[in-house]
Write an enzyme that holds these catalytic residues in place. Structure first.
Site, PDB file in Angstrom:
ATOM      1  N   LYS A 195       0.859  -1.187   0.000  1.00 35.71           N
ATOM      2  CA  LYS A 195       0.000   0.000   0.000  1.00 35.71           C
ATOM      3  C   LYS A 195       0.893   1.235   0.000  1.00 35.71           C
ATOM      4  CE  LYS A 195      -3.804   1.903   2.795  1.00 35.71           C
ATOM      5  NZ  LYS A 195      -4.553   1.722   4.066  1.00 35.71           N
ATOM      6  N   HIS A 244      -0.181   4.425   0.495  1.00 37.16           N
ATOM      7  CA  HIS A 244      -0.737   5.555   1.239  1.00 37.16           C
ATOM      8  C   HIS A 244      -1.083   5.078   2.647  1.00 37.16           C
ATOM      9  CE1 HIS A 244      -4.167   3.381  -0.467  1.00 37.16           C
ATOM     10  NE2 HIS A 244      -4.878   3.815   0.568  1.00 37.16           N
TER      11      HIS A 244
END
Length: 226
Positions: free
Chosen positions: A109, A111
């Protein structure tokens, strides 16, 4: 601390019976990843409601407590291991052994908190939770992630040890995936039940619909067992 890594016979018998009643352990003719025709199939994905998952977690937790294997946290490899780690963590806490848990994403991921690991910080002695060990690939990937985080994998907990020969380059070898993890990767393996326990269950099965699979399972073990 002394360890008792051998399965508890009563617990194993209860687990096999529960798996059959839940429809997770089925008999018939099933093609395995290795291309073998197996007379039984274990699909942990079918522990698919709260009651069954809670009971499954109870078996894992009781087996781990009985084993005496020391560990500091749980790690669930994506995807099945995620649910297993969470559920077993809840049950361990209920038994007075509160342990943190973490798991991985298949894709990093970019973010929020970022990265591939989710949950508690991965540190100390980490126990990997999975349903079965088919080829050891998931275990090796988990070991790499755990060590990259600065922690040390200490073992693997699984529901069923199939006790059958692994394959390498398309050919059968003389060791099972569980033996590979123990002997080559150096991790303890704690299984709730094994193929031997499944056979003992069939030996005592009063239902003819189950008893008919005693011979096919015995023949399968004679051919592919370790």
């Amino acid at each position: 601390m002394s360890t008792n890594l051998s399965p508890n016979a009563s617990l194993a018998e209860d687990f096999v019976k529960f798996s059959v009643e839940a429809g997770v352990l089925r008999f018939g003719e099933f093609k395995t990843k290795a291309g073998r025709l197996s007379p039984y199939f274990f699909n942990a994905g079918l522990f698919d409601d709260g009651a069954k998952l809670g009971r499954l977690a109870e078996f894992y937790a009781r087996r781990l407590v009985d084993s005496g294997l020391p560990f500091d946290m749980l790690f669930g490899p994506a995807y099945k291991g995620i649910t297993l780690a969470a559920a077993v963590s809840v049950e361990l806490a209920r038994l007075g052994h509160n342990k943190p848990y973490a798991y991985n994403r298949k894709e990093a991921k970019d973010h929020g908190e970022g990265g591939t690991l989710v949950g508690a910080p991965v540190r100390g002695r980490v126990l990997i939770i999975d349903d079965v060990i088919s080829a050891g690939t998931s275990v090796r990937e988990s070991i790499a992630m755990i060590r990259a985080a600065g922690a040390e994998p200490c073992g693997v907990a699984i529901a069923l040890d199939r006790q059958e020969k692994a394959t390498e380059n398309g050919a059968d070898v003389d060791w099972s995936a569980v033996q590979y993890v123990r002997d080559k990767l150096g991790l303890e393996v704690v299984a709730i039940a094994s193929l031997a326990d499944l056979m003992a269950f069939l030996d005592h099965a009063a239902d003819p619909a189950l008893a008919q699979f005693k011979q096919p399972v015995a023949a399968y073990r004679a051919r592919y067992g370790v």
